[in-house]
Scaffold this active site. Structure first.
Site, PDB file in Angstrom:
ATOM      1  N   GLU A 207       0.829  -1.205   0.000  1.00  0.00           N
ATOM      2  CA  GLU A 207       0.000   0.000   0.000  1.00  0.00           C
ATOM      3  C   GLU A 207       0.860   1.249   0.000  1.00  0.00           C
ATOM      4  O   GLU A 207       1.994   1.240   0.496  1.00  0.00           O
ATOM      5  CB  GLU A 207      -0.892   0.027   1.249  1.00  0.00           C
ATOM      6  CG  GLU A 207      -1.836  -1.150   1.374  1.00  0.00           C
ATOM      7  CD  GLU A 207      -2.535  -1.186   2.719  1.00  0.00           C
ATOM      8  OE1 GLU A 207      -3.534  -1.910   2.834  1.00  0.00           O
ATOM      9  OE2 GLU A 207      -2.070  -0.488   3.654  1.00  0.00           O
ATOM     10  N   LYS A 209       2.447   4.552   1.237  1.00  0.00           N
ATOM     11  CA  LYS A 209       2.717   5.180   2.532  1.00  0.00           C
ATOM     12  C   LYS A 209       2.506   6.677   2.346  1.00  0.00           C
ATOM     13  O   LYS A 209       3.339   7.368   1.769  1.00  0.00           O
ATOM     14  CB  LYS A 209       4.138   4.902   3.016  1.00  0.00           C
ATOM     15  CG  LYS A 209       4.349   5.422   4.442  1.00  0.00           C
ATOM     16  CD  LYS A 209       5.734   5.193   4.944  1.00  0.00           C
ATOM     17  CE  LYS A 209       5.788   5.535   6.439  1.00  0.00           C
ATOM     18  NZ  LYS A 209       5.242   6.872   6.757  1.00  0.00           N
ATOM     19  N   ARG A 214      -1.847  10.254  10.959  1.00  0.00           N
ATOM     20  CA  ARG A 214      -2.562   9.043  11.349  1.00  0.00           C
ATOM     21  C   ARG A 214      -3.849   9.413  12.086  1.00  0.00           C
ATOM     22  O   ARG A 214      -3.866  10.306  12.945  1.00  0.00           O
ATOM     23  CB  ARG A 214      -1.655   8.207  12.271  1.00  0.00           C
ATOM     24  CG  ARG A 214      -2.149   6.810  12.603  1.00  0.00           C
ATOM     25  CD  ARG A 214      -1.888   5.854  11.464  1.00  0.00           C
ATOM     26  NE  ARG A 214      -2.194   4.474  11.825  1.00  0.00           N
ATOM     27  CZ  ARG A 214      -1.284   3.585  12.223  1.00  0.00           C
ATOM     28  NH1 ARG A 214      -0.006   3.945  12.352  1.00  0.00           N
ATOM     29  NH2 ARG A 214      -1.627   2.345  12.502  1.00  0.00           N
ATOM     30  N   ARG A 229      -2.717   9.676  16.396  1.00  0.00           N
ATOM     31  CA  ARG A 229      -1.910   8.492  16.714  1.00  0.00           C
ATOM     32  C   ARG A 229      -1.538   8.448  18.196  1.00  0.00           C
ATOM     33  O   ARG A 229      -1.238   7.381  18.737  1.00  0.00           O
ATOM     34  CB  ARG A 229      -0.630   8.454  15.864  1.00  0.00           C
ATOM     35  CG  ARG A 229       0.319   9.592  16.089  1.00  0.00           C
ATOM     36  CD  ARG A 229       1.616   9.396  15.307  1.00  0.00           C
ATOM     37  NE  ARG A 229       2.388   8.307  15.875  1.00  0.00           N
ATOM     38  CZ  ARG A 229       3.051   7.396  15.171  1.00  0.00           C
ATOM     39  NH1 ARG A 229       3.023   7.438  13.862  1.00  0.00           N
ATOM     40  NH2 ARG A 229       3.748   6.462  15.763  1.00  0.00           N
ATOM     41  N   GLU A 258      -5.169   7.328   7.442  1.00  0.00           N
ATOM     42  CA  GLU A 258      -4.413   8.573   7.357  1.00  0.00           C
ATOM     43  C   GLU A 258      -5.332   9.647   6.771  1.00  0.00           C
ATOM     44  O   GLU A 258      -6.253   9.343   6.006  1.00  0.00           O
ATOM     45  CB  GLU A 258      -3.209   8.422   6.421  1.00  0.00           C
ATOM     46  CG  GLU A 258      -2.175   7.433   6.880  1.00  0.00           C
ATOM     47  CD  GLU A 258      -0.976   8.101   7.540  1.00  0.00           C
ATOM     48  OE1 GLU A 258      -0.841   9.335   7.410  1.00  0.00           O
ATOM     49  OE2 GLU A 258      -0.192   7.385   8.177  1.00  0.00           O
ATOM     50  N   PHE A 293      -6.956   2.151   5.919  1.00  0.00           N
ATOM     51  CA  PHE A 293      -6.225   0.935   5.559  1.00  0.00           C
ATOM     52  C   PHE A 293      -6.472  -0.223   6.510  1.00  0.00           C
ATOM     53  O   PHE A 293      -5.915  -1.301   6.324  1.00  0.00           O
ATOM     54  CB  PHE A 293      -4.720   1.201   5.447  1.00  0.00           C
ATOM     55  CG  PHE A 293      -4.103   1.865   6.647  1.00  0.00           C
ATOM     56  CD1 PHE A 293      -3.909   1.188   7.833  1.00  0.00           C
ATOM     57  CD2 PHE A 293      -3.694   3.186   6.570  1.00  0.00           C
ATOM     58  CE1 PHE A 293      -3.326   1.799   8.929  1.00  0.00           C
ATOM     59  CE2 PHE A 293      -3.109   3.821   7.654  1.00  0.00           C
ATOM     60  CZ  PHE A 293      -2.921   3.113   8.842  1.00  0.00           C
ATOM     61  N   ARG A 365       5.514  -2.366  17.073  1.00  0.00           N
ATOM     62  CA  ARG A 365       6.246  -2.094  15.846  1.00  0.00           C
ATOM     63  C   ARG A 365       6.936  -3.397  15.470  1.00  0.00           C
ATOM     64  O   ARG A 365       8.131  -3.594  15.686  1.00  0.00           O
ATOM     65  CB  ARG A 365       7.269  -0.975  16.063  1.00  0.00           C
ATOM     66  CG  ARG A 365       7.865  -0.434  14.769  1.00  0.00           C
ATOM     67  CD  ARG A 365       8.935   0.599  15.041  1.00  0.00           C
ATOM     68  NE  ARG A 365       8.432   1.814  15.651  1.00  0.00           N
ATOM     69  CZ  ARG A 365       7.883   2.821  14.984  1.00  0.00           C
ATOM     70  NH1 ARG A 365       7.768   2.740  13.670  1.00  0.00           N
ATOM     71  NH2 ARG A 365       7.457   3.891  15.606  1.00  0.00           N
ATOM     72  N   LYS A 371       7.761  -0.655   6.296  1.00  0.00           N
ATOM     73  CA  LYS A 371       7.693   0.531   5.452  1.00  0.00           C
ATOM     74  C   LYS A 371       8.958   0.624   4.595  1.00  0.00           C
ATOM     75  O   LYS A 371      10.075   0.437   5.088  1.00  0.00           O
ATOM     76  CB  LYS A 371       7.505   1.792   6.305  1.00  0.00           C
ATOM     77  CG  LYS A 371       8.509   1.977   7.426  1.00  0.00           C
ATOM     78  CD  LYS A 371       8.113   3.143   8.317  1.00  0.00           C
ATOM     79  CE  LYS A 371       9.055   3.267   9.506  1.00  0.00           C
ATOM     80  NZ  LYS A 371       8.649   4.342  10.437  1.00  0.00           N
TER      81      LYS A 371
END
Length: 504
Positions: A207, A209, A214, A229, A258, A293, A365, A371
């Site tokens: 997808e 970025k 966010r 976020r 986003e 997303f 994470r 990413k």
């Protein structure tokens, strides 16, 4: 419980690099906290139970109250005093807050005063100790670490998680579920070495970025809430997003995505322009466009533990193709390269590659999302700034950059830079930095850790110049990140991971 016990434990945790020792010290304190566990955890995590209490940095540093000779403050009294400060409003409120804080600081020893000052100005920053605190909660309550982490993921609040674990054990932790109107911590992506490497994780989606902000959206009928976020609610500042979500063909939904401001040609406007809307108190002419997303709840079904493939199906049902972030499902390497090229051509940062069999790991994470960006960047904390020379004379310029210690120690300096600073940023820094000043020398203004800046770099090299043993190569400022707090900054481990592999 005496407040000095919290202060002493905090000092002990800061003084050791051993994660095990940190966990043991915190767990020992939590076992003794009793009905004050919420306040104890809040203080150690770097934030009062009330959040911001309305006392500014200048007010606090100018108190200058003679400290008490003996420790007598209790956790309960400190929590109540801060509650009184936070609830003070109206005419004369500033003077009343100063009076309340003066009484509190007057009852505190020198060490307790120092802790309170750091707590109320955000300098304690033990929010970076989050992982250690979760392990300590598990140890203190005698429950599984994963049970604690899942409860925290869904509650978003360390004090709630700790109270449940220590009063009700595993059963109480299992009682946490996804609740509409209560934001959960966002799942995060790790940097990927290359697109080809990321595609090797198996079935995946690639997808765009986006260079946006966010958002997490909760809808329950016509009741809509929008969060950042950092879980801060911004519903009142983004009415166009609220109206759009109200019109979605579903009754109850929790979406991750986003939002960004677009030019007339559909290209993203500068990130700072998107972020300017988040501080607004009313609608502005600059409209935001959302792209979603992920979907973690749809019409009564929680999807946090469902694989991404299933969540993607729910997402399409909830919002339709027009609002889904562009990308490709299970692409060939050639198709994935084209998605990356298209994203860059459209003015975005790169792509994110996501494993289709992965659950939504809120607050993590991990390696399930990677990413890929052509230019590598790090989010670092500004520790200090030096006065400039030449055309930069009179401006605070050269930045001292720090990475986060994942175990809650001081930020680790990894480099300096003035590259990339525009005249506008130089002027802003010179006005803004003194608001966060702790002390200064002839050439340098030192700051409390508050401002996060995105830094582009060409790589990392070993160095004896800085304590972390590494230094950034050709670092330059991309932008400041008002959507991130210091606990969101990259860790020294992440910086070290960018070192070149040893030859042979």
């Amino acid at each position: 419980m005496l407040f000095v016990d919290v202060v002493t434990t905090s000092a002990a945790v800061s003084a050791t690099r051993s994660r095990l020792a940190k966990v043991e010290a915190l767990a020992g304190l939590l076992r003794r906290a009793g009905d004050q566990v919420r306040a104890v955890v809040s203080f150690l995590a770097g934030s009062p139970t009330q959040g911001r209490v309305g006392a500014g940095w200048r007010t606090l540093v100018e108190l200058r109250i003679e400290p008490a000779g003996e420790a007598s403050l209790t956790v309960e009294r400190v929590d109540a005093a801060l509650g009184a400060v936070a609830s003070t409003s109206g005419k004369g409120s500033a003077a009343r807050r100063t009076e309340l804080l003066g009484a509190l600081f007057g009852a505190a020893t020198e060490a307790e005063q120092r802790f309170l000052l750091h707590l109320l100005t955000g300098e304690l920053r033990q929010g970076a100790l989050e992982g250690v605190m979760l392990d300590a909660i598990a140890a203190a309550a005698g429950v599984g670490k994963e049970d604690v982490r899942r409860a925290f993921m869904l509650s978003g609040r360390l004090p709630d998680t700790a109270e449940a674990a220590l009063t009700g054990g595993t059963d109480a932790l299992a009682g946490f579920g996804l609740t509409l109107g209560r934001p959960i911590r966002p799942m995060l992506a790790s940097p990927g070495e290359s697109l080809a490497d990321a595609l090797g994780m198996g079935p995946c989606v690639v997808e765009y970025k986006l260079d946006g902000a966010r958002i997490q959206v909760h809808k329950d009928g016509d009741d809509v809430h929008v969060y950042t976020r950092t879980l801060r609610e911004i519903t009142g500042a983004v009415p166009e997003l609220v109206d759009l979500v109200r019109g979605l063909p579903c009754r109850r939904v929790v979406l991750d995505g986003e939002t960004l401001a677009l030019n007339d040609d559909g290209r993203p406007r500068p990130f700072q322009e998107t972020m300017s809307r988040f501080g607004a108190t009313n609608e502005r002419e600059l409209l935001l466009h959302p792209y979603f997303f992920d979907c973690v709840h749809l019409d009564g079904t929680d999807l946090v533990d469902a694989p991404l493939r299933e969540r993607n199906t729910a997402l399409l049902r909830a919002v339709g193709e027009a609002l889904v972030i562009p990308g490709a499902l299970e692409p060939t390497e050639e198709r994935a390269e084209q998605v990356l090229a298209d994203a860059l051509d459209a003015g975005h940062e790169g792509v994110v590659v996501k494993a289709l069999d992965s659950p939504y790991q809120a607050g993590r994470r991990g390696k399930a999302w990677r990413k890929i960006k052509p230019v590598h960047t790090l989010d670092l904390v500004v520790l200090a700034a030096e006065w400039g020379h030449g055309r930069r004379t009179g401006y605070l310029s050269n930045l001292h950059l720090g990475a986060r210690d994942p175990d809650g120690g001081p930020y680790v300096m990894v480099g300096k830079t003035f590259k990339g600073l525009t005249d506008e940023l130089l002027a802003w820094q010179t006005t803004e930095f003194p608001k966060h000043e702790t002390h200064r020398t002839d050439w340098t203004v030192h700051l409390r850790p508050h401002l996060v800046v995105e830094i582009a770099l060409d790589g990392v090299q070993t160095s004896t110049r800085y304590e972390g043993g590494v230094a950034l190569r050709f670092a330059r400022v991309v932008r400041y990140r008002p959507d991130k707090d210091p606990p969101d900054a990259d860790t020294i481990d992440t910086v070290r991971s960018l070192l070149p592999a040893p030859a042979g």
